[in-house]
Write a protein that holds these residues in place. Structure first.
Motif, PDB file in Angstrom:
ATOM      1  N   GLU A  33      -0.059   8.765   3.938  1.00 21.62           N
ATOM      2  CA  GLU A  33      -0.875   7.574   3.690  1.00 21.62           C
ATOM      3  C   GLU A  33      -2.096   7.643   4.605  1.00 21.62           C
ATOM      4  O   GLU A  33      -2.008   8.154   5.729  1.00 21.62           O
TER       5      GLU A  33
ATOM      6  N   ASP B  12       0.830  -1.214   0.000  1.00 17.60           N
ATOM      7  CA  ASP B  12       0.000   0.000   0.000  1.00 17.60           C
ATOM      8  C   ASP B  12       0.862   1.260   0.000  1.00 17.60           C
ATOM      9  O   ASP B  12       0.529   2.268  -0.628  1.00 17.60           O
ATOM     10  N   THR B  13       1.941   1.199   0.751  1.00 17.12           N
ATOM     11  CA  THR B  13       2.769   2.385   0.951  1.00 17.12           C
ATOM     12  C   THR B  13       3.574   2.733  -0.304  1.00 17.12           C
ATOM     13  O   THR B  13       4.059   3.853  -0.462  1.00 17.12           O
TER      14      THR B  13
ATOM     15  N   LEU C  59       2.221   5.776  -1.953  1.00 14.86           N
ATOM     16  CA  LEU C  59       2.714   7.054  -1.418  1.00 14.86           C
ATOM     17  C   LEU C  59       4.049   7.423  -2.084  1.00 14.86           C
ATOM     18  O   LEU C  59       4.253   8.561  -2.525  1.00 14.86           O
TER      19      LEU C  59
ATOM     20  N   ARG D 228      -5.962   6.104  -0.637  1.00 20.55           N
ATOM     21  CA  ARG D 228      -4.757   5.634   0.065  1.00 20.55           C
ATOM     22  C   ARG D 228      -3.794   6.748   0.450  1.00 20.55           C
ATOM     23  O   ARG D 228      -3.039   6.639   1.405  1.00 20.55           O
TER      24      ARG D 228
ATOM     25  N   ILE E 255      10.251   4.606   3.179  1.00 18.38           N
ATOM     26  CA  ILE E 255       9.730   5.676   2.310  1.00 18.38           C
ATOM     27  C   ILE E 255      10.873   6.599   1.870  1.00 18.38           C
ATOM     28  O   ILE E 255      11.152   6.764   0.679  1.00 18.38           O
TER      29      ILE E 255
ATOM     30  N   ASN F 179       3.655   8.013   6.872  1.00 26.15           N
ATOM     31  CA  ASN F 179       2.675   6.928   7.019  1.00 26.15           C
ATOM     32  C   ASN F 179       2.469   6.770   8.522  1.00 26.15           C
ATOM     33  O   ASN F 179       3.061   5.910   9.153  1.00 26.15           O
TER      34      ASN F 179
END
Ligand code: GLN
Length: 288
Positions: free
Chosen positions: A247, A96-97, A100, A279, A124, A192
């Motif tokens: 996120e 999911d991240t 971002l 998201r 990230i 996040n």
């Protein structure tokens, strides 16, 4: 014992423990313990294993049967196609991240200054630095253990990729509760944060709720506590034209969008992930 026999034993143990991905996990643990890969396991199922390998495999199976996440047992995972070390001090990087990171990459320019708030494993910020040129960054977390892990990951990338040799020198690691100890301004701020509502955390699978750091998951009553502090604080640390990207949970788009607007952000957008769920929210500090 052979690879095949040990693998079959692994599948049985994990199936009995009720794990959904018993076959996959049994294989990945065997590959890890025997320092081998899928091709070798398939080509040489009759290959004998040592007593030590058998013992280590059984110990790993026992941990996995106790719902310890596979990535913590193996000690690493992949994010944005890069290797990251993980341990129970950090949230395991999720696919999911990557939404971002990909969103941040769309308008990332050479030499930008980036801030990752609540960096955890560092996935990230470090992947953004890997995929850009001459950017620098500050990675903050409230947890010493997380900062330690993020630092190790910067070193791991530097050892693994020629282009990342200078990466550890381009990152500052800072212990800070959100932006409380952060100084200066940034082109992009990324985060996040923990965003799961406290009541929902209790319903998550045991791998997550019993083994991943609660401080990286629980976002308070509605899951929005951290955004309420982070968004206005981040605004103060952006250069004019700079952006904040966070996120969010699939049902938080509207609430977080409002927090951005309230804090003075412009061009606020909610971005969906590959499954079509909200998201990421991004917004900019206006140029004027
Ligand atoms: N996406 C994570 C999960 O569902 C939550 C991460 C977070 O709270 N930041 O487990």
């Amino acid at each position: 014992m052979t690879y095949r026999e040990l693998y079959d034993r692994g599948v049985r143990t994990l199936e009995e423990a009720g794990l959904e991905e018993a076959k996959l996990d049994a294989r990945l643990l065997l590959e890890f313990i025997c320092s081998t890969d899928r091709t070798v396991l398939l080509a040489h199922p009759e290959h004998p294993v040592t007593e030590k390998e058998q013992e280590d495999y059984e110990e790993a199976l026992e941990r996995r049967a106790g719902h310890i996440p596979l990535q913590y047992i193996i000690g690493s995972t992949e994010f944005m196609g890069l290797p990251f070390q993980v341990n129970p001090n950090v949230l395991i990087p999720r696919q999911d991240t990557e939404t971002l990171v990909e969103e941040a990459m769309r308008d990332l320019c050479d030499g930008e200054r980036l801030l990752d708030v609540g960096c955890g494993s560092g996935c990230i910020l470090l992947s953004l630095l890997h995929y850009s040129n001459d950017c620098t960054g500050v990675a903050v977390d409230i947890s010493e253990g997380a900062l330690e892990c993020a630092r190790e990951n910067a070193d791991l990338l530097a050892r693994t990729y020629e282009q990342d040799k200078t990466l550890p020198e381009r990152v500052t690691f800072l212990k800070s509760d959100l932006l409380s100890h952060v100084e200066g301004s940034f082109d992009k701020i990324l985060s996040n944060p923990p965003y799961i509502a406290s009541d929902v955390v209790k319903t998550l699978m045991p791998e997550v709720k019993d083994h991943e750091p609660m401080s990286a998951l629980d976002g308070g009553k509605e899951g929005l506590d951290l955004y309420e502090r982070l968004i206005p604080e981040a605004f103060e640390h952006l250069i004019p034209g700079g952006s904040l990207l966070v996120e969010i949970g699939y049902d938080q788009g509207k609430a977080v969008e409002e927090l951005f607007t309230k804090a003075g952000f412009v061009r606020v957008e909610v971005i969906k992930d590959l499954s079509g769920n909200d998201r990421v929210v991004r917004g900019s500090r206006s140029l004027l």
